[in-house]
Design a protein around this motif. Sequence first.
Motif, PDB file in Angstrom:
ATOM      1  N   LYS A 148       7.013 127.418   0.367  1.00 17.41           N
ATOM      2  CA  LYS A 148       5.410 128.513  -0.417  1.00 17.41           C
ATOM      3  C   LYS A 148       6.281 129.451  -0.057  1.00 17.41           C
ATOM      4  CE  LYS A 148       2.051 124.912  -0.363  1.00 17.41           C
ATOM      5  NZ  LYS A 148       2.383 123.771   0.419  1.00 17.41           N
ATOM      6  N   SER A 149       7.134 129.949   0.839  1.00 16.69           N
ATOM      7  CA  SER A 149       7.430 131.005   1.101  1.00 16.69           C
ATOM      8  C   SER A 149       8.523 131.599   2.005  1.00 16.69           C
ATOM      9  CB  SER A 149       6.450 132.131   2.120  1.00 16.69           C
ATOM     10  OG  SER A 149       6.850 131.613   3.544  1.00 16.69           O
ATOM     11  N   ILE A 150       9.254 132.564   2.055  1.00 17.09           N
ATOM     12  CA  ILE A 150      10.559 133.031   2.017  1.00 17.09           C
ATOM     13  C   ILE A 150      10.641 132.228   4.248  1.00 17.09           C
ATOM     14  CG2 ILE A 150      12.282 134.640   2.943  1.00 17.09           C
ATOM     15  CD1 ILE A 150      11.597 135.815   1.026  1.00 17.09           C
ATOM     16  N   ASN A 196      12.148 120.167   1.916  1.00 18.31           N
ATOM     17  CA  ASN A 196      10.892 120.231   0.634  1.00 18.31           C
ATOM     18  C   ASN A 196      10.008 119.202  -0.346  1.00 18.31           C
ATOM     19  OD1 ASN A 196       9.697 122.479  -0.959  1.00 18.31           O
ATOM     20  ND2 ASN A 196      11.181 122.394  -2.801  1.00 18.31           N
ATOM     21  N   TYR A 224       5.811 121.176   0.568  1.00 21.36           N
ATOM     22  CA  TYR A 224       6.773 122.355  -0.828  1.00 21.36           C
ATOM     23  C   TYR A 224       6.901 123.797   0.039  1.00 21.36           C
ATOM     24  CZ  TYR A 224       6.022 118.268  -3.923  1.00 21.36           C
ATOM     25  OH  TYR A 224       5.661 117.121  -4.788  1.00 21.36           O
ATOM     26  N   MET A 248       8.142 128.170 -11.792  1.00 21.83           N
ATOM     27  CA  MET A 248       8.340 127.678 -10.949  1.00 21.83           C
ATOM     28  C   MET A 248       8.881 128.598 -10.269  1.00 21.83           C
ATOM     29  SD  MET A 248      11.555 124.693  -9.720  1.00 21.83           S
ATOM     30  CE  MET A 248      11.405 124.819 -12.091  1.00 21.83           C
ATOM     31  N   LYS A 249       8.849 128.355  -8.273  1.00 18.49           N
ATOM     32  CA  LYS A 249      10.183 129.761  -7.645  1.00 18.49           C
ATOM     33  C   LYS A 249      11.167 129.174  -6.871  1.00 18.49           C
ATOM     34  CE  LYS A 249       5.498 132.250  -5.327  1.00 18.49           C
ATOM     35  NZ  LYS A 249       5.034 132.643  -4.229  1.00 18.49           N
ATOM     36  N   GLN A 250      12.160 130.376  -7.261  1.00 17.72           N
ATOM     37  CA  GLN A 250      13.419 129.616  -6.780  1.00 17.72           C
ATOM     38  C   GLN A 250      13.369 130.939  -5.815  1.00 17.72           C
ATOM     39  OE1 GLN A 250      16.323 129.816 -10.161  1.00 17.72           O
ATOM     40  NE2 GLN A 250      14.947 128.506 -11.342  1.00 17.72           N
ATOM     41  N   TYR A 251      14.233 130.364  -4.843  1.00 16.62           N
ATOM     42  CA  TYR A 251      14.944 131.381  -4.167  1.00 16.62           C
ATOM     43  C   TYR A 251      16.455 131.007  -3.439  1.00 16.62           C
ATOM     44  CZ  TYR A 251      10.227 130.920  -2.363  1.00 16.62           C
ATOM     45  OH  TYR A 251       8.720 131.046  -2.116  1.00 16.62           O
ATOM     46  N   GLN A 252      16.903 132.724  -3.074  1.00 11.84           N
ATOM     47  CA  GLN A 252      18.325 132.513  -2.873  1.00 11.84           C
ATOM     48  C   GLN A 252      18.229 132.311  -0.974  1.00 11.84           C
ATOM     49  OE1 GLN A 252      20.682 134.746  -5.202  1.00 11.84           O
ATOM     50  NE2 GLN A 252      22.059 135.541  -3.884  1.00 11.84           N
TER      51      GLN A 252
END
Length: 74
Positions: free
Chosen positions: A55-57, A31, A53, A1-5
């Motif tokens: 999927k990218s920045i 999301n 969902y 699972m990706k996480q973004y800040q």
Amino acid sequence: MKQYQVDLDPNKLAAYGIPMSEVVNKIRMSNGDVGGKIFEVGSTEYYVRGRGYIKSIADIENVPLKTQSGTPVL
């Protein structure tokens, strides 16, 4: 699972009148799954739903927060 800040500029948020909680809410809403519906064509049933969902920045950068003078604030 990706996480973004997400790094926010509090001065820009204040200038646009956008609270931090609204940014969090808009990202969360962008999301999620979208409800679906079943429809019939002939003897076949189809279930259609949207999946939003991130999927990218770029997906986060393009979340509309509000509009100002008809221009979206992303």
